[in-house]
Design a protein around this motif. Sequence first.
Motif, PDB file in Angstrom:
ATOM      1  N   GLU A 172     -81.884  -9.201  23.575  1.00 22.21           N
ATOM      2  CA  GLU A 172     -80.662  -8.467  23.309  1.00 22.21           C
ATOM      3  C   GLU A 172     -80.770  -7.690  21.997  1.00 22.21           C
ATOM      4  N   GLN A 173     -81.537  -8.213  21.043  1.00 20.27           N
ATOM      5  CA  GLN A 173     -81.657  -7.502  19.769  1.00 20.27           C
ATOM      6  C   GLN A 173     -82.430  -6.195  19.929  1.00 20.27           C
ATOM      7  N   SER A 174     -83.434  -6.174  20.784  1.00 20.33           N
ATOM      8  CA  SER A 174     -84.126  -4.919  21.070  1.00 20.33           C
ATOM      9  C   SER A 174     -83.179  -3.924  21.727  1.00 20.33           C
ATOM     10  N   ARG A 175     -82.341  -4.419  22.651  1.00 25.31           N
ATOM     11  CA  ARG A 175     -81.385  -3.541  23.333  1.00 25.31           C
ATOM     12  C   ARG A 175     -80.378  -2.960  22.339  1.00 25.31           C
ATOM     13  N   ILE A 176     -79.865  -3.803  21.438  1.00 26.18           N
ATOM     14  CA  ILE A 176     -78.891  -3.332  20.454  1.00 26.18           C
ATOM     15  C   ILE A 176     -79.509  -2.251  19.569  1.00 26.18           C
ATOM     16  N   LEU A 177     -80.729  -2.496  19.091  1.00 27.31           N
ATOM     17  CA  LEU A 177     -81.385  -1.515  18.236  1.00 27.31           C
ATOM     18  C   LEU A 177     -81.642  -0.211  18.983  1.00 27.31           C
ATOM     19  N   THR A 178     -81.912  -0.298  20.277  1.00 28.10           N
ATOM     20  CA  THR A 178     -82.104   0.909  21.077  1.00 28.10           C
ATOM     21  C   THR A 178     -80.815   1.715  21.157  1.00 28.10           C
ATOM     22  N   VAL A 179     -79.695   1.032  21.368  1.00 31.45           N
ATOM     23  CA  VAL A 179     -78.394   1.712  21.424  1.00 31.45           C
ATOM     24  C   VAL A 179     -78.058   2.334  20.079  1.00 31.45           C
ATOM     25  N   VAL A 180     -78.286   1.601  18.992  1.00 30.58           N
ATOM     26  CA  VAL A 180     -77.978   2.132  17.665  1.00 30.58           C
ATOM     27  C   VAL A 180     -78.869   3.338  17.354  1.00 30.58           C
ATOM     28  N   ALA A 181     -80.137   3.293  17.769  1.00 36.69           N
ATOM     29  CA  ALA A 181     -81.026   4.443  17.562  1.00 36.69           C
ATOM     30  C   ALA A 181     -80.477   5.681  18.268  1.00 36.69           C
ATOM     31  N   GLU A 182     -79.948   5.499  19.466  1.00 38.31           N
ATOM     32  CA  GLU A 182     -79.345   6.617  20.195  1.00 38.31           C
ATOM     33  C   GLU A 182     -78.122   7.151  19.454  1.00 38.31           C
ATOM     34  N   LEU A 183     -77.325   6.256  18.871  1.00 37.26           N
ATOM     35  CA  LEU A 183     -76.155   6.683  18.106  1.00 37.26           C
ATOM     36  C   LEU A 183     -76.564   7.482  16.874  1.00 37.26           C
ATOM     37  N   VAL A 184     -77.647   7.059  16.220  1.00 39.98           N
ATOM     38  CA  VAL A 184     -78.149   7.795  15.058  1.00 39.98           C
ATOM     39  C   VAL A 184     -78.631   9.172  15.488  1.00 39.98           C
ATOM     40  N   ASP A 185     -79.387   9.230  16.578  1.00 37.45           N
ATOM     41  CA  ASP A 185     -79.924  10.515  17.030  1.00 37.45           C
ATOM     42  C   ASP A 185     -78.827  11.474  17.476  1.00 37.45           C
ATOM     43  N   ARG A 186     -77.698  10.941  17.913  1.00 40.91           N
ATOM     44  CA  ARG A 186     -76.566  11.792  18.299  1.00 40.91           C
ATOM     45  C   ARG A 186     -75.710  12.181  17.100  1.00 40.91           C
ATOM     46  N   GLY A 187     -75.955  11.571  15.950  1.00 37.74           N
ATOM     47  CA  GLY A 187     -75.158  11.852  14.771  1.00 37.74           C
ATOM     48  C   GLY A 187     -73.875  11.054  14.701  1.00 37.74           C
ATOM     49  N   THR A 188     -73.701  10.109  15.626  1.00 40.15           N
ATOM     50  CA  THR A 188     -72.503   9.273  15.633  1.00 40.15           C
ATOM     51  C   THR A 188     -72.532   8.274  14.488  1.00 40.15           C
ATOM     52  N   VAL A 189     -73.725   7.796  14.164  1.00 42.64           N
ATOM     53  CA  VAL A 189     -73.935   6.839  13.080  1.00 42.64           C
ATOM     54  C   VAL A 189     -74.947   7.445  12.117  1.00 42.64           C
ATOM     55  N   VAL A 190     -74.733   7.251  10.826  1.00 43.00           N
ATOM     56  CA  VAL A 190     -75.674   7.765   9.825  1.00 43.00           C
ATOM     57  C   VAL A 190     -76.332   6.600   9.101  1.00 43.00           C
TER      58      VAL A 190
END
Length: 329
Positions: A276-294
């Motif tokens: 699950e931790q790999s999955r969470i980091l994958t989702v957060v990486a997508e959020l960073v790449d979209r500019g949703t999270v900095v």
Amino acid sequence: MRAIVSDEGLPLDNPNALRDAEVPEPEPGPLDVLIRVEAVSVNPVDVKKRRSHQASRGPLILGYDGAGVIVGVGSEVEGLEPGDEVWWAGDATRPGANADLQAVDHRIVALKPETASFADAASLPLTALTAWESMFDHLRLSREDGGTLVIVGGAGGVGSILTQLATQLTALRVIATASRPESSEWCLRMGAHAVVDHHDLVESVTGLAPDGVEYVFSSYTRGNVGAFAKVIKPLGHVVSIDGTEESLLPLFAKSASMHWEYMFTRSRYTTWDIAEQSRILTVVAELVDRGTVVPTATRHIEDFTASGIREAHRLVETTAMIGKVVVHR
């Protein structure tokens, strides 16, 4: 290989608190990836483990946020291969990322954000996992969930990313706590709807939420349980990441729930859902790449040696850090 090691729990000005050393390269297991470390972030857990380390246990390699490049994979690794640029938070029971190479269970590793440098990427894994697990594993929040969340320690590493995730992925109203103008400004930049002084938590929170709040996230729990009980609504929830020996009895009359969040639980006990931790980091990486999270790095130290790590520890020890400090090559 070269690593930065701690020999025992000593003050930072002692050379053996953190020193450069030559150590054997890690031997990855079948589920491990071998990573060339490009950047690390220093967290309070690094400071705590350094201070409590006993010399009889031998040299300790710290570092629980990393970004780097995979150079080898175990026989049972799936989904990752040499050359992949990755990020991870590691395992508190194994040697950390303050080294040229680190062996990490691939189930807690994910591809880093493509838009982030190694240094900026290293600022997020541990804190993003802590924030995500707090919101979605413990509080069971969804995008539709509203109410008010108080983040005690809003300008810290976890508070900085929790504010972003809470405001972007839920309907919560976020009140962050801070004590200085610069930390208050940072909390607002991260997306907090309001900032209050944590030195007078009860009065400042009730001024904004006179009927109480549904959720409290705490980076500073000791001595604050009574205040949490006053501001929490009946059947409310408190998530603590630092634990406390203080009595939780003040929460009893409101049937309020106390949750303990420890990001290393999945890796320490190899839980059934460790991936699950790999999955969470994958989702957060997508959020960073979209500019949703900095990324939340505010200090970059380009000195991947004991000297650079020592300076990062010094900054974290002041407890006045805003965001994260990163050390990179």
